[in-house]
Design a protein around this motif. Structure first.
Motif, PDB file in Angstrom:
ATOM      1  N   THR A  40       0.873  -1.167   0.000  1.00 30.80           N
ATOM      2  CA  THR A  40       0.000   0.000   0.000  1.00 30.80           C
ATOM      3  C   THR A  40       0.911   1.219   0.000  1.00 30.80           C
ATOM      4  O   THR A  40       2.062   1.152   0.446  1.00 30.80           O
ATOM      5  CB  THR A  40      -0.943   0.033   1.221  1.00 30.80           C
ATOM      6  N   ALA A  41       0.395   2.318  -0.504  1.00 27.88           N
ATOM      7  CA  ALA A  41       1.177   3.553  -0.559  1.00 27.88           C
ATOM      8  C   ALA A  41       0.298   4.720  -0.170  1.00 27.88           C
ATOM      9  O   ALA A  41      -0.886   4.771  -0.517  1.00 27.88           O
ATOM     10  CB  ALA A  41       1.738   3.769  -1.963  1.00 27.88           C
ATOM     11  N   ASP A  42       0.890   5.656   0.576  1.00 24.96           N
ATOM     12  CA  ASP A  42       0.134   6.844   0.977  1.00 24.96           C
ATOM     13  C   ASP A  42       0.883   8.143   0.675  1.00 24.96           C
ATOM     14  O   ASP A  42       0.487   9.210   1.123  1.00 24.96           O
ATOM     15  CB  ASP A  42      -0.258   6.774   2.453  1.00 24.96           C
ATOM     16  N   GLY A  43       1.976   8.046  -0.089  1.00 29.80           N
ATOM     17  CA  GLY A  43       2.711   9.249  -0.457  1.00 29.80           C
ATOM     18  C   GLY A  43       3.302   9.132  -1.844  1.00 29.80           C
ATOM     19  O   GLY A  43       3.822   8.077  -2.221  1.00 29.80           O
ATOM     20  N   TRP A  44       3.180  10.195  -2.626  1.00 30.86           N
ATOM     21  CA  TRP A  44       3.726  10.220  -3.977  1.00 30.86           C
ATOM     22  C   TRP A  44       3.801  11.661  -4.445  1.00 30.86           C
ATOM     23  O   TRP A  44       3.207  12.553  -3.847  1.00 30.86           O
ATOM     24  CB  TRP A  44       2.868   9.394  -4.949  1.00 30.86           C
ATOM     25  N   THR A  45       4.551  11.844  -5.528  1.00 28.70           N
ATOM     26  CA  THR A  45       4.641  13.148  -6.174  1.00 28.70           C
ATOM     27  C   THR A  45       4.264  12.966  -7.640  1.00 28.70           C
ATOM     28  O   THR A  45       4.228  11.843  -8.149  1.00 28.70           O
ATOM     29  CB  THR A  45       6.070  13.736  -6.083  1.00 28.70           C
ATOM     30  N   GLY A  46       4.005  14.078  -8.307  1.00 25.86           N
ATOM     31  CA  GLY A  46       3.682  14.044  -9.728  1.00 25.86           C
ATOM     32  C   GLY A  46       2.192  14.151  -9.969  1.00 25.86           C
ATOM     33  O   GLY A  46       1.388  14.265  -9.034  1.00 25.86           O
ATOM     34  N   GLU A  47       1.845  14.100 -11.228  1.00 27.23           N
ATOM     35  CA  GLU A  47       0.447  14.208 -11.661  1.00 27.23           C
ATOM     36  C   GLU A  47      -0.001  12.876 -12.246  1.00 27.23           C
ATOM     37  O   GLU A  47       0.693  12.302 -13.089  1.00 27.23           O
ATOM     38  CB  GLU A  47       0.305  15.300 -12.725  1.00 27.23           C
ATOM     39  N   GLN A  48      -1.172  12.417 -11.802  1.00 28.60           N
ATOM     40  CA  GLN A  48      -1.712  11.167 -12.334  1.00 28.60           C
ATOM     41  C   GLN A  48      -2.048  11.343 -13.812  1.00 28.60           C
ATOM     42  O   GLN A  48      -2.575  12.370 -14.216  1.00 28.60           O
ATOM     43  CB  GLN A  48      -2.969  10.779 -11.552  1.00 28.60           C
ATOM     44  N   ARG A  49      -1.714  10.320 -14.588  1.00 25.14           N
ATOM     45  CA  ARG A  49      -2.032  10.340 -16.021  1.00 25.14           C
ATOM     46  C   ARG A  49      -2.773   9.064 -16.387  1.00 25.14           C
ATOM     47  O   ARG A  49      -2.879   8.134 -15.589  1.00 25.14           O
ATOM     48  CB  ARG A  49      -0.762  10.498 -16.854  1.00 25.14           C
ATOM     49  N   ASP A  50      -3.275   9.001 -17.614  1.00 26.83           N
ATOM     50  CA  ASP A  50      -3.990   7.824 -18.095  1.00 26.83           C
ATOM     51  C   ASP A  50      -3.041   6.637 -18.221  1.00 26.83           C
ATOM     52  O   ASP A  50      -1.841   6.801 -18.418  1.00 26.83           O
ATOM     53  CB  ASP A  50      -4.635   8.107 -19.455  1.00 26.83           C
ATOM     54  N   CYS A  51      -3.619   5.446 -18.139  1.00 26.06           N
ATOM     55  CA  CYS A  51      -2.862   4.199 -18.213  1.00 26.06           C
ATOM     56  C   CYS A  51      -3.257   3.455 -19.487  1.00 26.06           C
ATOM     57  O   CYS A  51      -4.447   3.341 -19.794  1.00 26.06           O
ATOM     58  CB  CYS A  51      -3.170   3.334 -16.993  1.00 26.06           C
ATOM     59  N   ASP A  52      -2.258   2.923 -20.205  1.00 26.51           N
ATOM     60  CA  ASP A  52      -2.557   2.210 -21.448  1.00 26.51           C
ATOM     61  C   ASP A  52      -3.061   0.781 -21.211  1.00 26.51           C
ATOM     62  O   ASP A  52      -3.394   0.076 -22.157  1.00 26.51           O
ATOM     63  CB  ASP A  52      -1.359   2.214 -22.397  1.00 26.51           C
ATOM     64  N   GLU A  53      -3.126   0.338 -19.938  1.00 26.10           N
ATOM     65  CA  GLU A  53      -3.614  -1.014 -19.637  1.00 26.10           C
ATOM     66  C   GLU A  53      -5.080  -1.036 -19.203  1.00 26.10           C
ATOM     67  O   GLU A  53      -5.649  -2.086 -18.977  1.00 26.10           O
ATOM     68  CB  GLU A  53      -2.742  -1.642 -18.545  1.00 26.10           C
ATOM     69  N   GLY A  54      -5.669   0.157 -19.053  1.00 28.08           N
ATOM     70  CA  GLY A  54      -7.054   0.238 -18.633  1.00 28.08           C
ATOM     71  C   GLY A  54      -7.358   1.624 -18.101  1.00 28.08           C
ATOM     72  O   GLY A  54      -6.641   2.583 -18.388  1.00 28.08           O
ATOM     73  N   VAL A  55      -8.413   1.707 -17.282  1.00 27.82           N
ATOM     74  CA  VAL A  55      -8.872   2.982 -16.751  1.00 27.82           C
ATOM     75  C   VAL A  55      -8.572   3.051 -15.257  1.00 27.82           C
ATOM     76  O   VAL A  55      -8.963   2.155 -14.498  1.00 27.82           O
ATOM     77  CB  VAL A  55     -10.390   3.158 -16.998  1.00 27.82           C
ATOM     78  N   LEU A  56      -7.875   4.113 -14.837  1.00 29.06           N
ATOM     79  CA  LEU A  56      -7.587   4.337 -13.413  1.00 29.06           C
ATOM     80  C   LEU A  56      -8.729   5.115 -12.789  1.00 29.06           C
ATOM     81  O   LEU A  56      -9.187   6.118 -13.353  1.00 29.06           O
ATOM     82  CB  LEU A  56      -6.292   5.137 -13.253  1.00 29.06           C
ATOM     83  N   SER A  57      -9.189   4.661 -11.608  1.00 26.58           N
ATOM     84  CA  SER A  57     -10.265   5.347 -10.888  1.00 26.58           C
ATOM     85  C   SER A  57     -10.016   5.244  -9.391  1.00 26.58           C
ATOM     86  O   SER A  57      -9.580   4.204  -8.898  1.00 26.58           O
ATOM     87  CB  SER A  57     -11.627   4.696 -11.168  1.00 26.58           C
ATOM     88  N   TRP A  58     -10.333   6.328  -8.678  1.00 24.44           N
ATOM     89  CA  TRP A  58     -10.296   6.305  -7.217  1.00 24.44           C
ATOM     90  C   TRP A  58     -11.627   5.743  -6.747  1.00 24.44           C
ATOM     91  O   TRP A  58     -12.686   6.277  -7.081  1.00 24.44           O
ATOM     92  CB  TRP A  58     -10.057   7.700  -6.654  1.00 24.44           C
ATOM     93  N   VAL A  59     -11.584   4.628  -6.003  1.00 24.16           N
ATOM     94  CA  VAL A  59     -12.789   3.913  -5.581  1.00 24.16           C
ATOM     95  C   VAL A  59     -12.837   3.876  -4.057  1.00 24.16           C
ATOM     96  O   VAL A  59     -11.830   3.567  -3.403  1.00 24.16           O
ATOM     97  CB  VAL A  59     -12.780   2.463  -6.139  1.00 24.16           C
TER      98      VAL A  59
END
Length: 163
Positions: free
Chosen positions: A91-110
């Motif tokens: 699990t991760a709770d820290g990151w930097t950068g901007e989320q972008r689209d993924c070529d393997e499917g659709v990213l969604s916050w659930v």
């Protein structure tokens, strides 16, 4: 069935505001995770540690660079359709950068409470429960017959799948 080499993979569930970042796998052809919702991650390459793989795969699939993560457990997948897989679960709770689209499917916050209602692997429900309970580091073996979960063993003890 022909014996296949074992493989090592990583899977990460990024956490924010009571939600997990999930990947709906709808883009790749010949994908054993086709139409399922999973975390982000992938195969460990030669010379990589699981952590190297984790950081690389999260960056490749989301555009985000991890700054804070935890190794939560080792999940062993055994199947009558593909080789054994040893998955390092994070699990991760820290990151930097901007989320972008993924070529393997659709990213969604659930919402975490809604994840188990999505089309996910049956065994994933077990490790989501362990994550929710803040279980200490665990070893979970999941044996599948096709897409049916036939056996689950947590820390060396067989689990009752009838409940």
């Amino acid at each position: 069935m022909t014996a296949q080499a074992s493989r090592v993979t990583t899977l990460c569930h990024l956490e924010r505001d009571g939600k997990y970042l999930m990947l709906h796998r709808i883009s790749k052809k010949n994908d054993e995770n086709k139409d399922k919702w999973i975390g982000v991650g992938g195969h460990v390459e030669p010379g990589e540690s699981p952590e190297d793989c984790l950081v690389r795969e999260v960056k490749e699939e989301t555009g985000l660079t991890l700054t804070s993560y935890r190794f939560r457990g080792l999940v062993t997948f055994v199947s009558d359709q593909w080789g054994t897989e040893y998955m390092c679960l994070y699990t991760a709770d820290g990151w930097t950068g901007e989320q972008r689209d993924c070529d393997e499917g659709v990213l969604s916050w659930v919402d975490k409470e809604k994840v188990c209602g999505l089309p996910i692997w049956e065994g994933d429900k077990i490790f989501f429960k362990l994550l929710k309970e803040e279980a200490p580091f665990f070893s979970l073996k999941l044996r599948y017959e096709g897409e049916r979960l036939a056996e689950a063993v947590l820390d060396g003890r067989e689990m009752d799948l009838t409940t």
